[in-house]
Design an enzyme around this catalytic site. Structure first.
Site, PDB file in Angstrom:
ATOM      1  N   LYS A  11       0.810  -1.213   0.000  1.00  0.00           N
ATOM      2  CA  LYS A  11       0.000   0.000   0.000  1.00  0.00           C
ATOM      3  C   LYS A  11       0.848   1.269   0.000  1.00  0.00           C
ATOM      4  CE  LYS A  11      -1.137  -0.119   4.926  1.00  0.00           C
ATOM      5  NZ  LYS A  11      -0.201   0.854   5.467  1.00  0.00           N
ATOM      6  N   ARG A  86      -7.740   3.157  11.002  1.00  0.00           N
ATOM      7  CA  ARG A  86      -7.613   1.708  11.209  1.00  0.00           C
ATOM      8  C   ARG A  86      -8.585   1.200  12.262  1.00  0.00           C
ATOM      9  NH1 ARG A  86      -1.543   1.932   9.681  1.00  0.00           N
ATOM     10  NH2 ARG A  86      -0.927  -0.220   9.432  1.00  0.00           N
ATOM     11  N   ARG A 125      11.349  -8.083   3.283  1.00  0.00           N
ATOM     12  CA  ARG A 125      11.578  -6.658   3.527  1.00  0.00           C
ATOM     13  C   ARG A 125      12.398  -6.455   4.804  1.00  0.00           C
ATOM     14  NH1 ARG A 125       6.429  -2.719   3.906  1.00  0.00           N
ATOM     15  NH2 ARG A 125       6.348  -3.247   6.095  1.00  0.00           N
ATOM     16  N   ARG A 131      13.644  -3.270   9.119  1.00  0.00           N
ATOM     17  CA  ARG A 131      12.578  -2.673   9.939  1.00  0.00           C
ATOM     18  C   ARG A 131      12.375  -3.493  11.204  1.00  0.00           C
ATOM     19  NH1 ARG A 131       7.239  -0.331   7.030  1.00  0.00           N
ATOM     20  NH2 ARG A 131       6.353  -1.169   8.940  1.00  0.00           N
ATOM     21  N   ARG A 142       0.393  -8.044  13.528  1.00  0.00           N
ATOM     22  CA  ARG A 142      -0.105  -6.906  12.743  1.00  0.00           C
ATOM     23  C   ARG A 142      -1.201  -7.369  11.772  1.00  0.00           C
ATOM     24  NH1 ARG A 142       4.915  -4.972  10.028  1.00  0.00           N
ATOM     25  NH2 ARG A 142       3.724  -3.208   9.237  1.00  0.00           N
TER      26      ARG A 142
HETATM   27  P1  AMP Z   1       2.331   1.017   8.524  1.00  0.00           P
HETATM   28  O1  AMP Z   1       3.591   1.533   7.936  1.00  0.00           O
HETATM   29  O2  AMP Z   1       1.107   1.670   7.951  1.00  0.00           O
HETATM   30  O3  AMP Z   1       2.245  -0.501   8.463  1.00  0.00           O
HETATM   31  O4  AMP Z   1       2.351   1.397  10.087  1.00  0.00           O
HETATM   32  C1  AMP Z   1       3.394   0.982  10.926  1.00  0.00           C
HETATM   33  C2  AMP Z   1       2.966   1.057  12.386  1.00  0.00           C
HETATM   34  O5  AMP Z   1       2.625   2.422  12.722  1.00  0.00           O
HETATM   35  C3  AMP Z   1       1.725   0.250  12.749  1.00  0.00           C
HETATM   36  O6  AMP Z   1       2.011  -1.116  13.000  1.00  0.00           O
HETATM   37  C4  AMP Z   1       1.264   0.987  14.010  1.00  0.00           C
HETATM   38  O7  AMP Z   1       2.092   0.673  15.114  1.00  0.00           O
HETATM   39  C5  AMP Z   1       1.533   2.449  13.640  1.00  0.00           C
HETATM   40  N1  AMP Z   1       0.369   3.043  12.947  1.00  0.00           N
HETATM   41  C6  AMP Z   1       0.327   3.510  11.663  1.00  0.00           C
HETATM   42  N2  AMP Z   1      -0.888   3.995  11.375  1.00  0.00           N
HETATM   43  C7  AMP Z   1      -1.649   3.821  12.481  1.00  0.00           C
HETATM   44  C8  AMP Z   1      -3.003   4.089  12.798  1.00  0.00           C
HETATM   45  N3  AMP Z   1      -3.847   4.641  11.911  1.00  0.00           N
HETATM   46  N4  AMP Z   1      -3.436   3.797  14.057  1.00  0.00           N
HETATM   47  C9  AMP Z   1      -2.614   3.265  14.974  1.00  0.00           C
HETATM   48  N5  AMP Z   1      -1.325   2.946  14.731  1.00  0.00           N
HETATM   49  C10 AMP Z   1      -0.837   3.226  13.499  1.00  0.00           C
END
Ligand code: AMP
Length: 192
Positions: A11, A86, A125, A131, A142
């Site tokens: 995404k 989310r 990744r 990461r 996740r």
């Molecule tokens: P992502 O890169 O979108 O997978 O986000 C990485 C991490 O950031 C997630 O696993 C959460 O810990 C935090 N995170 C990102 N967006 C949100 C959100 N909308 N609500 C809560 N935590 C978030």
């Protein structure tokens, strides 16, 4: 518009490409949090442990950050939110922010991908980018959160007639093309 999908569905990459084609600003809450963690800001210090465990950052923190970000001038022509909302609480917050700014959502794009494919991609990744939230235990957690909480809010957007689903597993250009035609169809459907 919004883009959502399980971790590892591509995404982030697709958000950048779609935003470029539509000439709008891509905003990734995950990237914003990662920048705070890297810069060791107070917000970064607070959020790091949630991210490392694959947990959601608390809604109050995330909502405040997004509310602030959406006041910036670069969002006035439209924006693509990647990874937000989310949770149902975040959906309510976004509705409120959009109403206050006289903005509407045009499209909610969901990239679909199969769980085992996702785990395989994310472990790759983790090796390439290092990461800290890409080990197998955290990846599975996740994914679980995505399936339990985030997918539930998609039913809500579907009822509003905004949801467009695209297979995220194909070739990168092919996924972008399918996403763009899905977006066009949704916009025609709504007359926007
Ligand atoms: P992502 O890169 O979108 O997978 O986000 C990485 C991490 O950031 C997630 O696993 C959460 O810990 C935090 N995170 C990102 N967006 C949100 C959100 N909308 N609500 C809560 N935590 C978030």
């Amino acid at each position: 518009m919004l883009i959502t999908g399980p971790p590892g569905s591509g995404k982030g990459t697709q958000a950048q490409r779609i935003a470029e084609r539509l000439d709008i600003t891509a905003i990734s809450t995950g990237d914003m949090f990662r920048t705070h963690v890297m810069d060791e800001t107070p917000l970064g210090v607070e959020t790091k442990r949630y991210m490392d465990n694959g947990d959601f950052v608390p809604d109050s923190v995330t909502n405040a950050m997004v509310r602030d970000r959406l006041q910036h001038q670069d969002t006035s022509n439209g924006f693509l939110l990647d990874g937000y909302p989310r949770t149902t609480c975040q959906v309510d917050e976004l509705d409120d922010i959009l109403a206050a700014n006289a903005h509407n959502l045009d499209v909610v794009l969901q990239l679909a991908a199969d769980d085992e494919e996702i785990v395989r991609r994310l472990l790759g990744r983790a090796r390439d980018e290092g990461r800290s939230d890409d080990n197998e235990r955290v990846i599975r957690h996740r994914l679980e959160l995505y399936r339990e909480q985030t997918e539930a809010i998609l039913a809500l957007y579907d009822r509003r007639g905004l949801l467009v689903q695209v297979d995220g597993c194909g070739d990168i250009d092919q996924v972008t093309d399918s996403a763009m035609s899905g977006i066009e169809t949704a916009k025609v459907r709504q007359g926007t």
